[in-house]
Design a protein around this motif. Structure first.
Motif, mmCIF file in Angstrom:
data_model
loop_
_atom_site.group_PDB
_atom_site.id
_atom_site.type_symbol
_atom_site.label_atom_id
_atom_site.label_comp_id
_atom_site.label_asym_id
_atom_site.label_seq_id
_atom_site.Cartn_x
_atom_site.Cartn_y
_atom_site.Cartn_z
ATOM 1 N N ILE A 97 0.872 -1.179 0.000
ATOM 2 C CA ILE A 97 0.000 0.000 0.000
ATOM 3 C C ILE A 97 0.907 1.227 0.000
ATOM 4 N N ASN A 98 1.105 1.803 -1.157
ATOM 5 C CA ASN A 98 1.999 2.945 -1.304
ATOM 6 C C ASN A 98 1.482 4.140 -0.492
ATOM 7 N N GLY A 99 2.340 4.662 0.404
ATOM 8 C CA GLY A 99 1.979 5.843 1.172
ATOM 9 C C GLY A 99 1.306 5.576 2.501
ATOM 10 N N TYR A 100 1.187 4.297 2.877
ATOM 11 C CA TYR A 100 0.515 3.937 4.134
ATOM 12 C C TYR A 100 1.470 3.112 4.974
ATOM 13 N N ASN A 101 1.639 3.466 6.279
ATOM 14 C CA ASN A 101 2.587 2.744 7.119
ATOM 15 C C ASN A 101 2.046 2.391 8.498
ATOM 16 N N ARG A 102 0.724 2.511 8.696
ATOM 17 C CA ARG A 102 0.120 2.115 9.964
ATOM 18 C C ARG A 102 -0.333 0.655 9.883
ATOM 19 N N ASP A 103 -0.935 0.171 10.991
ATOM 20 C CA ASP A 103 -1.566 -1.145 10.940
ATOM 21 C C ASP A 103 -2.639 -1.148 9.865
ATOM 22 N N ALA A 104 -2.713 -2.230 9.115
ATOM 23 C CA ALA A 104 -3.721 -2.381 8.060
ATOM 24 C C ALA A 104 -4.543 -3.628 8.360
ATOM 25 N N MET A 105 -5.825 -3.430 8.669
ATOM 26 C CA MET A 105 -6.685 -4.533 9.096
ATOM 27 C C MET A 105 -8.003 -4.511 8.327
ATOM 28 N N ASP A 126 -14.996 -11.702 -8.430
ATOM 29 C CA ASP A 126 -14.867 -12.859 -9.314
ATOM 30 C C ASP A 126 -14.428 -14.122 -8.589
ATOM 31 N N GLY A 127 -14.139 -14.005 -7.300
ATOM 32 C CA GLY A 127 -13.767 -15.151 -6.493
ATOM 33 C C GLY A 127 -12.351 -15.644 -6.692
ATOM 34 N N GLU A 128 -11.553 -14.901 -7.440
ATOM 35 C CA GLU A 128 -10.219 -15.376 -7.797
ATOM 36 C C GLU A 128 -9.148 -15.028 -6.775
ATOM 37 N N ARG A 129 -9.426 -14.065 -5.889
ATOM 38 C CA ARG A 129 -8.416 -13.682 -4.896
ATOM 39 C C ARG A 129 -9.040 -13.540 -3.519
ATOM 40 N N LEU A 130 -8.270 -14.001 -2.528
ATOM 41 C CA LEU A 130 -8.650 -13.879 -1.126
ATOM 42 C C LEU A 130 -7.662 -12.927 -0.445
ATOM 43 N N TYR A 131 -8.200 -11.910 0.237
ATOM 44 C CA TYR A 131 -7.391 -10.969 1.006
ATOM 45 C C TYR A 131 -7.675 -11.187 2.497
ATOM 46 N N TYR A 132 -6.710 -10.851 3.347
ATOM 47 C CA TYR A 132 -6.845 -11.026 4.791
ATOM 48 C C TYR A 132 -5.699 -10.268 5.461
ATOM 49 N N HIS A 133 -5.755 -10.163 6.782
ATOM 50 C CA HIS A 133 -4.628 -9.538 7.485
ATOM 51 C C HIS A 133 -3.978 -10.537 8.423
ATOM 52 N N LYS A 134 -2.728 -10.248 8.776
ATOM 53 C CA LYS A 134 -2.036 -10.969 9.839
ATOM 54 C C LYS A 134 -0.949 -10.077 10.410
ATOM 55 N N LYS A 135 -0.481 -10.425 11.606
ATOM 56 C CA LYS A 135 0.488 -9.591 12.310
ATOM 57 C C LYS A 135 1.894 -10.105 12.068
ATOM 58 N N LEU A 136 2.785 -9.176 11.735
ATOM 59 C CA LEU A 136 4.183 -9.525 11.491
ATOM 60 C C LEU A 136 5.048 -9.168 12.696
ATOM 61 N N LYS A 180 3.174 -5.005 13.523
ATOM 62 C CA LYS A 180 1.997 -4.380 12.927
ATOM 63 C C LYS A 180 1.227 -5.402 12.090
ATOM 64 N N TYR A 181 -0.042 -5.075 11.869
ATOM 65 C CA TYR A 181 -0.873 -5.891 10.983
ATOM 66 C C TYR A 181 -0.667 -5.456 9.531
ATOM 67 N N HIS A 182 -0.552 -6.431 8.660
ATOM 68 C CA HIS A 182 -0.373 -6.201 7.230
ATOM 69 C C HIS A 182 -1.417 -7.014 6.469
ATOM 70 N N ILE A 183 -1.727 -6.570 5.263
ATOM 71 C CA ILE A 183 -2.688 -7.270 4.415
ATOM 72 C C ILE A 183 -1.940 -8.169 3.439
ATOM 73 N N PHE A 184 -2.484 -9.373 3.266
ATOM 74 C CA PHE A 184 -1.909 -10.351 2.347
ATOM 75 C C PHE A 184 -2.996 -10.831 1.393
ATOM 76 N N THR A 185 -2.585 -11.469 0.320
ATOM 77 C CA THR A 185 -3.528 -12.029 -0.633
ATOM 78 C C THR A 185 -3.008 -13.348 -1.186
ATOM 79 N N MET A 186 -3.947 -14.204 -1.586
ATOM 80 C CA MET A 186 -3.631 -15.439 -2.297
ATOM 81 C C MET A 186 -4.584 -15.581 -3.471
ATOM 82 N N ARG A 187 -4.143 -16.305 -4.493
ATOM 83 C CA ARG A 187 -4.986 -16.543 -5.667
ATOM 84 C C ARG A 187 -5.596 -17.938 -5.605
#
Length: 305
Positions: free
Chosen positions: A47-55, A281-291, A296-303
């Motif tokens: 996420i360009n320009g964002y550096n806080r927790d992302a949930m 379209d059901g092709e991607r799943l997004y979610y958060h987890k803590k690193l 901090k919490y970050h957002i991840f994705t899988m196809r």
């Protein structure tokens, strides 16, 4: 939304009875072969320009926006929006105007239907106003005409609130979570329900408990629902009681109105893996987890495979 703010409550017996009925002790279902979706190729979302927790990510139905909120601390939890560059990169645009209240506040867990009706959880007036789920009209980062979502899906007792919810694509079904907070780090109870839009209100489906009988389980806290656009895949997060281990799960069915299957755990490595969000379209799943690298919490994705 896993909210940690302390709320004092007076436990009322009738709501314990409601919970016992709606969150079954054991998952039971027919022994029928079920095909579950599979996902692969986990990638952290930039996420360009964002550096806080992302949930609590949510991707708009047109794919142009990724909504998220900051840390769920209940002090200054706010909603933000980003614009899509590609599946794994978004540009931060700023706070969503019209939805974030004055501190201390929690405004979080965004979702939106195909007509840009925006929904979110808010504690701004709680507990003087029990209807803590809000809606408004989204247009380019601004939400107008914000108001409480009315209906019979609330539990009117101190400490009970709508913890999470997601509107379906058409905007006529609400998948919500009733949760009870008594000052512990986790809620004492959390389970899913389904409400149908009837004129200007959302009322719990008569068949909600049956449809979700394999999803709700009193051995778990069940929260953070996400429904596929065809209504046949239900993603959610659960935590076994007595632990802090989160699991993103999916239940499926062959047609709307049918009972969802026994859940399948989507195995994802990491801490505090929560809050699934599926693209239209059901092709991607997004979610958060803590690193652990920055706590901090970050957002991840899988196809989808």
């Amino acid at each position: 939304m896993m909210k940690k703010k302390r709320i004092s409550v007076h436990i009322i017996l009738v709501y314990s009875i409601i919970l016992a009925v709606s969150c079954k002790n054991d998952n039971q279902g027919p022994d029928i072969p079920v095909s579950y979706p599979e996902f692969t190729d986990e990638t952290e979302v930039i996420i360009n320009g964002y550096n806080r927790d992302a949930m609590e990510p949510f991707v708009s139905k047109d794919g142009n926006f990724l909504f998220l909120n900051s840390l769920n601390d209940g002090d200054s939890t706010s909603l933000y929006y980003t614009t899509r560059v590609n599946d794994t990169t978004f540009n931060y645009e700023g706070e969503i105007e019209g939805v974030n209240g004055p501190a201390p506040h929690l405004d979080a867990v965004a979702s939106m239907d195909m007509n840009n009706l925006f929904y979110f959880v808010s504690t701004r007036d709680y507990p003087s106003v029990f209807e803590n789920y809000q809606t408004g009209e989204f247009n380019n980062g601004v939400v107008t005409n914000v108001k409480c979502v009315m209906g019979d899906f609330y539990i009117y007792s101190p400490g009970w609130l709508i913890m999470d919810a997601e509107i379906n694509r058409e905007g006529d079904l609400l998948y919500y979570v009733n949760a009870q907070f008594t000052g512990n780090p986790l809620p004492d109870a959390a389970c899913l329900g389904i409400a149908e839009k009837r004129d200007s209100t959302f009322d719990k489906l008569n068949s909600s408990d049956n449809i979700l009988e394999n999803v709700n389980n009193s051995n778990y806290l069940v929260y953070a629902p996400c429904i596929s656009s065809d209504g046949n895949e239900l993603y959610f997060t659960r935590i076994r009681r007595g632990t802090f281990i989160t699991q993103i799960c999916v239940s499926v069915r062959s047609g709307t109105g049918e009972t969802f299957s026994i859940p399948e755990w989507i195995e994802i490595d990491g801490n505090s893996v929560e809050a699934p969000s599926l693209t239209d379209d059901g092709e991607r799943l997004y979610y958060h987890k803590k690193l652990g690298s920055d706590d901090k919490y970050h957002i991840f994705t899988m196809r989808r495979e």
